[in-house]
Design a protein around this motif. Structure first.
Motif, short mmCIF file in Angstrom:
data_model
loop_
_atom_site.label_atom_id
_atom_site.label_comp_id
_atom_site.label_asym_id
_atom_site.label_seq_id
_atom_site.Cartn_x
_atom_site.Cartn_y
_atom_site.Cartn_z
N LEU A 11 0.83 -1.21 0.00
CA LEU A 11 0.00 0.00 0.00
C LEU A 11 0.86 1.26 0.00
N GLU A 12 1.95 1.22 0.76
CA GLU A 12 2.86 2.37 0.80
C GLU A 12 3.49 2.60 -0.58
N LEU A 13 3.88 1.51 -1.24
CA LEU A 13 4.47 1.62 -2.57
C LEU A 13 3.46 2.18 -3.56
N ILE A 14 2.23 1.67 -3.49
CA ILE A 14 1.17 2.16 -4.39
C ILE A 14 0.92 3.65 -4.15
N ALA A 15 0.87 4.03 -2.87
CA ALA A 15 0.61 5.44 -2.53
C ALA A 15 1.72 6.34 -3.06
N ARG A 16 2.96 5.87 -2.99
CA ARG A 16 4.08 6.67 -3.50
C ARG A 16 4.01 6.81 -5.02
N VAL A 17 3.56 5.76 -5.68
CA VAL A 17 3.39 5.83 -7.14
C VAL A 17 2.27 6.80 -7.48
N SER A 37 5.10 11.11 7.20
CA SER A 37 6.25 10.73 6.37
C SER A 37 5.88 9.53 5.50
N SER A 38 4.74 8.91 5.82
CA SER A 38 4.23 7.79 5.03
C SER A 38 3.30 8.30 3.94
N ALA A 39 3.53 7.86 2.71
CA ALA A 39 2.69 8.27 1.59
C ALA A 39 1.26 7.76 1.77
N MET A 40 1.11 6.58 2.35
CA MET A 40 -0.22 6.02 2.57
C MET A 40 -1.02 6.90 3.54
N MET A 41 -0.36 7.35 4.62
CA MET A 41 -1.04 8.21 5.59
C MET A 41 -1.35 9.57 4.97
N ARG A 42 -0.46 10.07 4.12
CA ARG A 42 -0.73 11.34 3.43
C ARG A 42 -1.94 11.20 2.52
N PHE A 43 -2.04 10.05 1.85
CA PHE A 43 -3.17 9.81 0.94
C PHE A 43 -4.49 9.82 1.73
N ILE A 44 -4.50 9.12 2.86
CA ILE A 44 -5.71 9.07 3.69
C ILE A 44 -6.05 10.47 4.21
N ARG A 45 -5.02 11.17 4.70
CA ARG A 45 -5.22 12.54 5.21
C ARG A 45 -5.81 13.45 4.13
N ASP A 46 -5.27 13.36 2.92
CA ASP A 46 -5.71 14.25 1.84
C ASP A 46 -7.13 13.94 1.39
#
Length: 384
Positions: free
Chosen positions: A30-36, A189-198
């Motif tokens: 999920l983190e990798l997908i979020a970074r992509v 710092s986690s892309a997944m958490m940034r995605f959820i936050r946004d």
């Protein structure tokens, strides 16, 4: 027996490993997908702590040229994006303009003000810089922190225009959750958490826009649709105004300690279409009726009384402006009386007739009046 125990321990470790391994793989995926995803959908700009923390900085060194300071990328959500030399060039007059969104929105007027000041002050100054430190929803609590920063950037003069956001800023403080800023920095710092936050933030913004559109369609004069989480008691209002006074005074003293000139301004607000809620909005109908009856002086006096006593509010009142006048007098600094200038320019001397975009922001014509009022006092301050 020992061999059996070893096998049992090994089996337990395998169970734990194979239990959590899929979860770890899932989270990493999920983190990798979020970074992509962030390649095509960059994360929202966020200012963790919203400027309330002591380590907050409005300007940072330009990573491409350390001679310059730039607006911190996280601050561009609330401030104009700017760049200036850290070491002030010889022959340059450097001015910082402190305030809230009213200062932020007047950015387009500052280049022409710079040119006029340069013309009036030559040959002493070859260049005039005006650096906009107007932050959206910023009140004096956070402006003090900015003042502590900018006095180190060689300003010659600081302009202060602040009075609308003293109660709004308390709401901002609750939203900032400053007790958890360190945890927020780790989580985001986690892309997944940034995605959820946004995604949550985007939904909340869409709801606010929907509510705003509904209020606009209702065409109510006092905006009774906006709500606050807390209604302040008279004692709390007095305490907040005392804090406002102390904050402004601290900014002034910070400047005085470094021989920086200060010009402070009164802050007009809209008395034709104020932003009021509940009982205050109902009471204000009396003001509107007096205006319809062309009893303008009586209407203005009553409107000032209602807004002065209203809590909470998102616009300045006589309370703030009386404090500004007092501080200008006691500290012997020029007062840019924008309120009086706006009153004189309005047809019936009630702020809000022609010179406002909304309950607190001046329109382009009003902004010109504000800037010209400041200009006169800047020249006065620099001649002393």
């Amino acid at each position: 027996m020992n061999e059996t125990a070893k096998k049992e321990n090994l089996s337990k470790k395998k169970i734990v490993l194979f239990t959590f391994l899929p979860l770890v793989i899932l989270l990493l995926s999920l983190e990798l997908i979020a970074r992509v995803v962030e390649i095509w959908l960059p994360p929202l700009v966020t200012d963790i702590g919203l400027g309330f923390t002591e380590d907050s900085r409005l300007f940072i060194p330009d990573p491409y040229d350390s001679r310059y300071l730039i607006t911190h990328p996280n601050k561009t959500v609330a401030f104009q994006n700017q760049r200036f030399l850290k070491n002030k060039p010889s022959g340059t007059l450097r001015i910082f303009f402190l305030g809230g969104s009213s200062v932020n929105y007047v950015h387009y007027e500052l280049p022409s003000l710079s040119e006029r000041l340069k013309e009036n002050l030559k040959p002493k100054y070859k260049n005039v810089e005006i650096i906009n430190c107007g932050g959206l929803s910023y009140g004096t609590h956070r402006l003090v922190l900015i003042a502590r920063e900018i006095v180190n950037y060689e300003p010659d003069l600081v302009m202060i225009y602040s009075g609308h956001n003293e109660f709004e800023e308390i709401e901002q403080l609750h939203l900032a959750r400053i007790q958890s800023t360190k945890l927020q920095k780790i989580l985001y710092s986690s892309a997944m958490m940034r995605f959820i936050r946004d995604r949550i933030a985007t939904y909340q913004i869409s709801q606010l826009e929907k509510e705003h559109n509904q209020r606009m369609l209702a065409q109510s004069l006092p905006d009774a649709g906006k709500g606050w989480n807390h209604v302040f008691t008279p004692q709390e209002i007095a305490e907040r105004m005392e804090k406002y006074k102390n904050n402004l005074n601290e900014i002034i003293q910070l400047c005085k300690e470094k021989n920086i000139k200060v010009v402070i301004a009164t802050v007009p607000s809209n008395y034709i279409k104020p932003n009021l809620i509940g009982k205050s909005a109902e009471e204000y109908e009396q003001v509107l009726q007096l205006i319809r009856e062309e009893k303008y002086k009586e209407a203005y006096e009553l409107g000032r009384k209602i807004i002065r006593e209203t809590s909470p509010r998102h616009q300045s009142s006589d309370l703030e402006n009386n404090i500004v006048r007092e501080l200008a007098e006691t500290n012997h600094i020029p007062l840019a009386d924008v309120l009086s200038a706006v009153e004189q320019a309005e047809p019936h001397h009630i702020p809000g007739e022609n010179l406002f975009n909304d309950h607190c922001h001046l329109n382009p014509e009003g902004n010109k009046i504000m800037i010209h009022t400041f200009e006169e006092k800047i020249l006065q301050a620099l001649s002393e």
